[in-house]
Design an enzyme around this catalytic site. Structure first.
Site, PDB file in Angstrom:
ATOM      1  N   LYS A  16       0.834  -1.214   0.000  1.00 22.17           N
ATOM      2  CA  LYS A  16       0.000   0.000   0.000  1.00 22.17           C
ATOM      3  C   LYS A  16       0.869   1.265   0.000  1.00 22.17           C
ATOM      4  CE  LYS A  16      -2.357  -1.075   3.763  1.00 22.17           C
ATOM      5  NZ  LYS A  16      -1.726  -2.357   4.159  1.00 22.17           N
ATOM      6  N   ARG A  91      -9.755   0.859   9.649  1.00 26.99           N
ATOM      7  CA  ARG A  91      -9.184  -0.444  10.004  1.00 26.99           C
ATOM      8  C   ARG A  91     -10.244  -1.354  10.617  1.00 26.99           C
ATOM      9  NH1 ARG A  91      -3.613   0.329   9.311  1.00 26.99           N
ATOM     10  NH2 ARG A  91      -2.385  -1.310  10.280  1.00 26.99           N
ATOM     11  N   ARG A 130      11.441  -6.600   5.034  1.00 28.28           N
ATOM     12  CA  ARG A 130      11.167  -5.171   4.805  1.00 28.28           C
ATOM     13  C   ARG A 130      12.068  -4.276   5.661  1.00 28.28           C
ATOM     14  NH1 ARG A 130       5.113  -2.822   4.941  1.00 28.28           N
ATOM     15  NH2 ARG A 130       5.102  -3.337   7.168  1.00 28.28           N
ATOM     16  N   ARG A 163      11.046  -2.176  11.244  1.00 24.93           N
ATOM     17  CA  ARG A 163      10.047  -1.696  12.202  1.00 24.93           C
ATOM     18  C   ARG A 163       9.894  -2.710  13.334  1.00 24.93           C
ATOM     19  NH1 ARG A 163       4.856  -0.232   8.506  1.00 24.93           N
ATOM     20  NH2 ARG A 163       3.863  -1.201  10.316  1.00 24.93           N
ATOM     21  N   ARG A 174      -0.534  -9.241  13.713  1.00 27.39           N
ATOM     22  CA  ARG A 174      -1.083  -8.206  12.819  1.00 27.39           C
ATOM     23  C   ARG A 174      -1.967  -8.832  11.752  1.00 27.39           C
ATOM     24  NH1 ARG A 174       3.970  -5.245  10.741  1.00 27.39           N
ATOM     25  NH2 ARG A 174       2.510  -3.836   9.710  1.00 27.39           N
TER      26      ARG A 174
HETATM   27  P1  AMP Z   1       0.518   0.389   9.452  1.00 28.91           P
HETATM   28  O1  AMP Z   1       1.774   1.143   9.167  1.00 28.91           O
HETATM   29  O2  AMP Z   1      -0.662   0.893   8.666  1.00 28.91           O
HETATM   30  O3  AMP Z   1       0.707  -1.108   9.325  1.00 28.91           O
HETATM   31  O4  AMP Z   1       0.163   0.668  10.980  1.00 28.91           O
HETATM   32  C1  AMP Z   1       1.041   0.320  12.018  1.00 28.91           C
HETATM   33  C2  AMP Z   1       0.271   0.185  13.332  1.00 28.91           C
HETATM   34  O5  AMP Z   1      -0.347   1.439  13.651  1.00 28.91           O
HETATM   35  C3  AMP Z   1      -0.880  -0.813  13.310  1.00 28.91           C
HETATM   36  O6  AMP Z   1      -0.450  -2.142  13.534  1.00 28.91           O
HETATM   37  C4  AMP Z   1      -1.742  -0.279  14.436  1.00 28.91           C
HETATM   38  O7  AMP Z   1      -1.191  -0.597  15.698  1.00 28.91           O
HETATM   39  C5  AMP Z   1      -1.616   1.231  14.267  1.00 28.91           C
HETATM   40  N1  AMP Z   1      -2.670   1.770  13.361  1.00 28.91           N
HETATM   41  C6  AMP Z   1      -2.501   2.324  12.133  1.00 28.91           C
HETATM   42  N2  AMP Z   1      -3.672   2.737  11.624  1.00 28.91           N
HETATM   43  C7  AMP Z   1      -4.616   2.444  12.568  1.00 28.91           C
HETATM   44  C8  AMP Z   1      -6.027   2.614  12.625  1.00 28.91           C
HETATM   45  N3  AMP Z   1      -6.726   3.173  11.624  1.00 28.91           N
HETATM   46  N4  AMP Z   1      -6.668   2.189  13.747  1.00 28.91           N
HETATM   47  C9  AMP Z   1      -5.997   1.637  14.767  1.00 28.91           C
HETATM   48  N5  AMP Z   1      -4.674   1.423  14.764  1.00 28.91           N
HETATM   49  C10 AMP Z   1      -3.969   1.830  13.671  1.00 28.91           C
END
Ligand code: AMP
Length: 224
Positions: A16, A91, A130, A163, A174
């Site tokens: 994404k 989400r 990654r 990360r 996740r």
């Molecule tokens: P991402 O980079 O999108 O994979 O997000 C990393 C982490 O941020 C996720 O595993 C969640 O812990 C948190 N996160 C990101 N977006 C959201 C969201 N819309 N709602 C809740 N937690 C989020």
């Protein structure tokens, strides 16, 4: 000009962020990535960061009350008047409903939810390799997309790191959070006729071509 209000959906590691970088350039849309915003808040040590950190590290979603208001405020900003590209939000169903309600209030609607789909075993393979840059979050893979110089971002020269939540045990968590909480919104958007699917196992250029053509068509249809 018609608006382009877009949401990117898909499991972690679907590409994404990579695709968003390209689409941002193609369509000049403000890119709102909740994960990047939250990681920046953690790095700053802000209140939001402190509250979000443990959830993120464990691979869980942060509580809705921390994120929904923040994102809806972004979407309502003037810079998003002609559209936006949301990545990482919504989400779960609650977030999707709140976004819809906010859009309706502004007399706007979501044009498309773009689902980039990738099977779980491929997600695990991608995420373990990654690496992301510490400055802007530019994304690399140690095997399939290595930087020119080990550990250094090609674009801004910052350090590349793994990360915390890309550690292999956290990926499984996740993925299960994705299937349990995020996947139901695929059906939610399908019912509303805005879901578009993309095969995320294809190479990034092919995925990008397909996305770009789909979005360009959406814009044309809207203008007719
Ligand atoms: P991402 O980079 O999108 O994979 O997000 C990393 C982490 O941020 C996720 O595993 C969640 O812990 C948190 N996160 C990101 N977006 C959201 C969201 N819309 N709602 C809740 N937690 C989020």
């Amino acid at each position: 000009m018609s608006e382009l209000n877009l949401v990117l959906l898909g499991p972690p590691g679907a590409g994404k962020g990579t695709q968003a970088e390209r689409l941002e350039e193609d369509f000049h849309l403000p890119y709102i990535a909740t994960g990047n915003m939250l990681r920046a808040a953690v790095a700053d040590g802000s209140d939001l960061g402190k509250q979000a950190q443990e959830h993120m590290k464990a691979g869980r979603l942060v509580p809705d009350e921390l994120i929904i208001g923040l994102i809806l405020e972004c979407v309502e900003e003037d810079k998003c008047r002609d559209g936006f590209l949301l990545d990482g939000f919504p989400r779960n169903t609650e977030q999707a409903e709140r976004l819809d309600a906010a859009m309706q209030k502004l007399d706007r609607r979501l044009n498309a939810a773009l689902l980039i789909d990738v099977p779980d075993d491929e997600v695990v393979r991608r995420i373990t390799g990654r690496r992301v840059c510490t400055k802007e979050g530019h994304v690399y893979h140690v095997e399939t997309n290595p930087p020119k110089h080990d550990g250094v971002c090609d674009i801004d020269g910052s350090k590349l790191i793994q990360r915390d939540d890309d550690a292999s045990d956290v990926i499984r968590e996740r993925l299960s959070v994705y299937h349990e909480q995020t996947e139901p919104i695929v059906g939610y958007y399908e019912d509303r006729g805005v879901l578009k699917r993309f095969d995320g196992t294809r190479n990034p250029t092919e995925v990008h071509d397909h996305l770009r053509a789909t979005i360009a068509t959406l814009r044309l249809e809207d203008e007719i």
